[in-house]
Scaffold this motif. Structure first.
Motif, PDB file in Angstrom:
ATOM      1  N   LEU A  92      34.456  45.161  34.996  1.00  0.00           N
ATOM      2  CA  LEU A  92      34.555  44.694  33.613  1.00  0.00           C
ATOM      3  C   LEU A  92      34.434  45.833  32.618  1.00  0.00           C
ATOM      4  N   ARG A  93      33.636  46.837  32.934  1.00  0.00           N
ATOM      5  CA  ARG A  93      33.554  47.988  32.021  1.00  0.00           C
ATOM      6  C   ARG A  93      34.914  48.671  31.917  1.00  0.00           C
ATOM      7  N   ALA A  94      35.583  48.830  33.036  1.00  0.00           N
ATOM      8  CA  ALA A  94      36.916  49.430  33.018  1.00  0.00           C
ATOM      9  C   ALA A  94      37.898  48.547  32.258  1.00  0.00           C
ATOM     10  N   LEU A  95      37.796  47.244  32.467  1.00  0.00           N
ATOM     11  CA  LEU A  95      38.692  46.299  31.793  1.00  0.00           C
ATOM     12  C   LEU A  95      38.480  46.337  30.283  1.00  0.00           C
ATOM     13  N   LEU A  96      37.242  46.326  29.840  1.00  0.00           N
ATOM     14  CA  LEU A  96      36.964  46.340  28.407  1.00  0.00           C
ATOM     15  C   LEU A  96      37.443  47.627  27.748  1.00  0.00           C
TER      16      LEU A  96
END
Length: 214
Positions: free
Chosen positions: A192-196
């Motif tokens: 999710l950090r990469a996605l955000l």
């Protein structure tokens, strides 16, 4: 700093945990560089969840909103592309409600597309070492209810804010007694950090095939 509202759900259908909220908390505690992330837990209740989301958007005034939900049985992080204007519950929500063929927003459009760069988000999760795909159905339970509510809110009241929905697989502790795929919470938080980061920094989405055959 880009202000991000990240929502997850309370457990539902007799479960003790919901990966969407566990992951939202982890990401808010350790956000990606350049992002200020606020995590909010939503009730798994039709109508109530929509009101809680609206209140969170008002309070946080975000630049970006990503709502998370659980999709047990799916093996990967699935970025949702479309929200549909219908509640059609296979099981009751946490208040016992089970709407069938009821619009999320009476008179609203049949559907909304996410305004995230959905294919870039999928690519970012894969680049971070986790499986991901583009999904073309968020279901018709409270996840889709919140997704449609979000997109209608942004389209009608906050057109400068981008938003979308991401489904997460079950956590390992949820499937110890069944043959279902799962991913650990810390791995999902990394995804999710990469996605955000991709969602906050990508202006034009990737033009690559991610269509489904069924």
């Amino acid at each position: 700093m880009t202000r991000v509202l990240l929502t997850g759900f309370e457990p539902f259908d007799g479960a003790d945990v919901n990966p969407s909220w566990e992951v939202a908390r982890l990401v808010a505690d350790q956000p990606p560089e350049g992002l200020a992330v606020t995590a909010v837990r939503l009730s798994c209740v039709f109508g109530q969840a929509a009101g809680e989301l609206r209140a969170a958007v008002t309070e946080c005034a975000p630049d970006l909103v990503v709502c998370l939900g659980q999709a047990a049985g799916r093996p990967d992080v699935t970025v949702e592309r479309v929200a549909v204007n219908v509640d059609d519950a296979r099981i009751p929500d946490n208040a016992g409600a089970r709407p069938v063929d009821v619009p999320v927003v009476p008179g609203g459009p049949a559907a909304y597309f996410a305004t995230l760069p959905v294919k870039a988000c999928v690519a970012a999760v894969r680049a971070a070492g986790l499986p991901a795909s583009l999904s073309h159905t968020a279901g018709t339970f409270v996840c889709n209810h919140v997704f449609y509510t979000l997109m209608h809110l942004l389209a009608t009241e906050r057109p400068g804010v981008r938003g979308g929905f991401v489904h997460l697989p079950a956590l390992p502790e949820q499937v110890l007694d069944r043959a279902q795929p799962s991913l650990p919470a810390d791995s999902l938080a990394h995804a999710l950090r990469a996605l955000l980061t991709a969602a906050a920094t990508t202006c034009a989405d990737l033009r690559v095939p991610e269509g489904a055959t069924h």
